[in-house]
Scaffold this motif. Structure first.
Motif, short mmCIF file in Angstrom:
data_model
loop_
_atom_site.label_atom_id
_atom_site.label_comp_id
_atom_site.label_asym_id
_atom_site.label_seq_id
_atom_site.Cartn_x
_atom_site.Cartn_y
_atom_site.Cartn_z
N THR A 89 -19.78 -32.64 -41.25
CA THR A 89 -19.25 -31.86 -40.13
C THR A 89 -17.77 -32.19 -40.03
O THR A 89 -17.43 -33.36 -39.87
N PRO A 90 -16.91 -31.22 -40.13
CA PRO A 90 -17.20 -29.83 -40.41
C PRO A 90 -17.62 -29.63 -41.86
O PRO A 90 -17.41 -30.50 -42.70
N LYS A 91 -18.22 -28.49 -42.12
CA LYS A 91 -18.65 -28.16 -43.47
C LYS A 91 -17.43 -27.97 -44.37
O LYS A 91 -16.36 -27.58 -43.90
N PRO A 92 -17.59 -28.22 -45.66
CA PRO A 92 -16.47 -28.00 -46.59
C PRO A 92 -16.04 -26.53 -46.58
O PRO A 92 -16.86 -25.63 -46.38
N ALA A 93 -14.78 -26.31 -46.82
CA ALA A 93 -14.23 -24.95 -46.81
C ALA A 93 -14.80 -24.12 -47.95
O ALA A 93 -15.10 -24.64 -49.03
N ASP A 94 -14.92 -22.83 -47.70
CA ASP A 94 -15.24 -21.86 -48.74
C ASP A 94 -13.91 -21.55 -49.41
O ASP A 94 -13.06 -20.85 -48.85
N LEU A 95 -13.73 -22.07 -50.61
CA LEU A 95 -12.46 -21.94 -51.31
C LEU A 95 -12.25 -20.55 -51.90
O LEU A 95 -11.17 -20.25 -52.40
N THR A 96 -13.27 -19.69 -51.80
CA THR A 96 -13.16 -18.32 -52.29
C THR A 96 -12.77 -17.36 -51.18
O THR A 96 -12.45 -16.20 -51.45
N SER A 97 -12.79 -17.82 -49.95
CA SER A 97 -12.55 -16.94 -48.80
C SER A 97 -11.10 -16.47 -48.75
O SER A 97 -10.19 -17.15 -49.24
N SER A 98 -10.90 -15.34 -48.12
CA SER A 98 -9.54 -14.82 -47.98
C SER A 98 -8.70 -15.74 -47.10
O SER A 98 -7.49 -15.88 -47.31
N THR A 99 -9.34 -16.40 -46.14
CA THR A 99 -8.62 -17.34 -45.28
C THR A 99 -8.03 -18.48 -46.12
O THR A 99 -6.85 -18.82 -45.97
N PHE A 100 -8.84 -19.03 -47.00
CA PHE A 100 -8.36 -20.13 -47.84
C PHE A 100 -7.33 -19.61 -48.84
O PHE A 100 -6.25 -20.17 -49.00
N GLN A 101 -7.66 -18.52 -49.52
CA GLN A 101 -6.80 -18.00 -50.59
C GLN A 101 -5.47 -17.48 -50.08
O GLN A 101 -4.51 -17.39 -50.84
N SER A 102 -5.38 -17.15 -48.79
CA SER A 102 -4.12 -16.64 -48.24
C SER A 102 -3.09 -17.74 -47.98
O SER A 102 -1.93 -17.46 -47.70
N GLN A 103 -3.52 -18.98 -48.08
CA GLN A 103 -2.60 -20.10 -47.88
C GLN A 103 -1.64 -20.23 -49.07
O GLN A 103 -1.98 -19.87 -50.19
N SER A 104 -0.49 -20.79 -48.81
CA SER A 104 0.45 -21.06 -49.90
C SER A 104 -0.08 -22.22 -50.75
O SER A 104 -0.90 -23.02 -50.28
N ASP A 105 0.39 -22.28 -51.98
CA ASP A 105 0.03 -23.42 -52.83
C ASP A 105 0.46 -24.73 -52.18
O ASP A 105 -0.25 -25.73 -52.24
#
Length: 142
Positions: A89-105
């Motif tokens: 808790t919290p659960k690991p991030a979904d690294l495929t999600s648009s929220t994650f992928q929209s972040q800068s490197d």
């Protein structure tokens, strides 16, 4: 003979202690887990540039490192469904999600470097180049 008697006495006392503690009812508490808010890297992280962007060899290397260190929580396809992640808790991030992928490197780099419970900081355990390689691999999970 004396050592054997001492061992038996210690074992017996340990067993009695275990039984006693095991049957004492612990007080009830009204526990409500604290939700962690959205994890946002500071704006300065967006200015960090990926020196390996577009490097195909780094993607392959990043995938190997991901499988060794990240897969257990984030899952084989980065969906946040790894075996170890189920109890977090919290659960690991979904690294495929648009929220994650929209972040800068740079923001992703900062998060890997800093960590946030339950994810540890990888600043000292993963060399900088390897962290960039992981990010390049994560970009293929879109």
């Amino acid at each position: 003979m004396k050592t054997k008697k001492i061992f038996l006495n210690v074992t017996l006392l340990g067993f009695i202690y275990f039984l006693t503690v095991g049957f004492i009812k612990s007080p009830q508490t009204d526990y409500t887990p604290i939700e962690q808010g959205k994890w946002v890297a500071p704006a300065s992280a967006d200015k960090i540039t990926n020196p390996l962007k577009g490097d195909i060899a780094s993607i392959v290397s990043g995938q190997k490192t991901y499988k060794m260190l990240c897969l257990v929580c984030h899952g084989p396809k980065g969906k946040g469904d790894g075996m170890a992640g189920a109890g977090l808790t919290p659960k690991p991030a979904d690294l495929t999600s648009s929220t994650f992928q929209s972040q800068s490197d740079g923001a992703i780099f900062w998060k890997i470097e800093q960590g946030r419970s339950p994810m540890p900081s990888y600043k000292t355990s993963i060399p900088e180049k390897k962290r960039w390689e992981i990010i390049n691999y994560l970009r293929t999970l879109k």
